[in-house]
Write a protein that holds these residues in place. Structure first.
Motif, PDB file in Angstrom:
ATOM      1  N   LYS A  45       0.857  -1.190   0.000  1.00 40.36           N
ATOM      2  CA  LYS A  45       0.000   0.000   0.000  1.00 40.36           C
ATOM      3  C   LYS A  45       0.893   1.240   0.000  1.00 40.36           C
ATOM      4  N   TYR A  46       0.541   2.208  -0.851  1.00 40.15           N
ATOM      5  CA  TYR A  46       1.337   3.425  -0.956  1.00 40.15           C
ATOM      6  C   TYR A  46       0.429   4.599  -1.294  1.00 40.15           C
ATOM      7  N   ARG A  47       0.744   5.722  -0.723  1.00 39.96           N
ATOM      8  CA  ARG A  47       0.066   6.955  -1.070  1.00 39.96           C
ATOM      9  C   ARG A  47       1.062   8.084  -0.907  1.00 39.96           C
ATOM     10  N   HIS A  48       1.285   8.851  -1.971  1.00 42.74           N
ATOM     11  CA  HIS A  48       2.174   9.997  -1.838  1.00 42.74           C
ATOM     12  C   HIS A  48       1.382  11.178  -1.283  1.00 42.74           C
ATOM     13  N   GLY A  49       2.088  12.066  -0.600  1.00 40.37           N
ATOM     14  CA  GLY A  49       1.452  13.128   0.181  1.00 40.37           C
ATOM     15  C   GLY A  49       0.647  14.138  -0.607  1.00 40.37           C
ATOM     16  N   ASP A  50       0.981  14.381  -1.861  1.00 35.56           N
ATOM     17  CA  ASP A  50       0.221  15.380  -2.612  1.00 35.56           C
ATOM     18  C   ASP A  50      -0.775  14.739  -3.576  1.00 35.56           C
ATOM     19  N   SER A  51      -1.165  13.511  -3.309  1.00 36.03           N
ATOM     20  CA  SER A  51      -2.134  12.832  -4.163  1.00 36.03           C
ATOM     21  C   SER A  51      -3.512  13.443  -3.979  1.00 36.03           C
ATOM     22  N   PRO A  52      -4.203  13.794  -5.086  1.00 35.70           N
ATOM     23  CA  PRO A  52      -5.542  14.348  -4.968  1.00 35.70           C
ATOM     24  C   PRO A  52      -6.568  13.284  -4.563  1.00 35.70           C
ATOM     25  N   GLU A  53      -6.200  12.012  -4.692  1.00 35.10           N
ATOM     26  CA  GLU A  53      -7.087  10.922  -4.274  1.00 35.10           C
ATOM     27  C   GLU A  53      -6.872  10.649  -2.790  1.00 35.10           C
TER      28      GLU A  53
END
Length: 152
Positions: A45-53
């Motif tokens: 699982k990954y999410r970058h900090g400036d993701s609009p999602e």
């Protein structure tokens, strides 16, 4: 004239699962049941900090193989499970290839699962009942480092 089935395609009926063979190294052993032939891909699982999602991305990670469990009847003077298990020393055990073959009516392999570097992690002896009327069954659980499937 009745149809004898000889003209039917081999893809009409699925294979039955009751006729199989297990080899440890080169030794053929008889088992009542084999289960746990599975593999899964762990998720990352990954999410970058400036993701609009406001959700994570899921990516495939490392493969994870399940332990294989085999059950067989208890026979007099047959201690193969225990002999193999008793070879375990500090981080040392004889690892063997284990081959499980699903056989056709002629006894030829149709599907073959091969476990790489297998070794025993658990043995369960039979339960004992004074009023029982069943065969004594023992179980071995095997860990391995990879599972390959071949079709014949």
């Amino acid at each position: 004239m009745a149809d004898d089935g000889s003209k039917q395609s081999t893809t009409v009926w699925p294979l039955p699962k009751f006729y199989f063979q297990v080899k440890w190294d080169s030794q053929v052993m008889s088992f009542q049941e084999v289960s746990g032939l599975d593999v899964q891909s762990e998720e990352i699982k990954y999410r970058h900090g400036d993701s609009p999602e406001f959700a994570v991305i899921k990516m495939p990670g490392m493969k994870k193989y399940g332990n294989v469990t085999m059950k067989k009847g208890v026979f007099k003077s047959d201690n193969k499970f225990w002999d193999w298990f008793n070879q375990i020393k500090m981080n040392t055990i004889k690892r063997v290839p284990v081959t499980i073959s699903l056989l056709d009516e002629a006894g030829k392999p149709t599907m073959v699962w091969t476990l790489a570097n297998a070794w025993p992690t658990k043995i369960t002896g039979t339960d004992l009942k004074s009023e029982g009327n069943e065969v004594a069954i023992e179980t071995i659980e095997i860990v391995h480092e990879g599972l390959t499937i071949a079709n014949s």
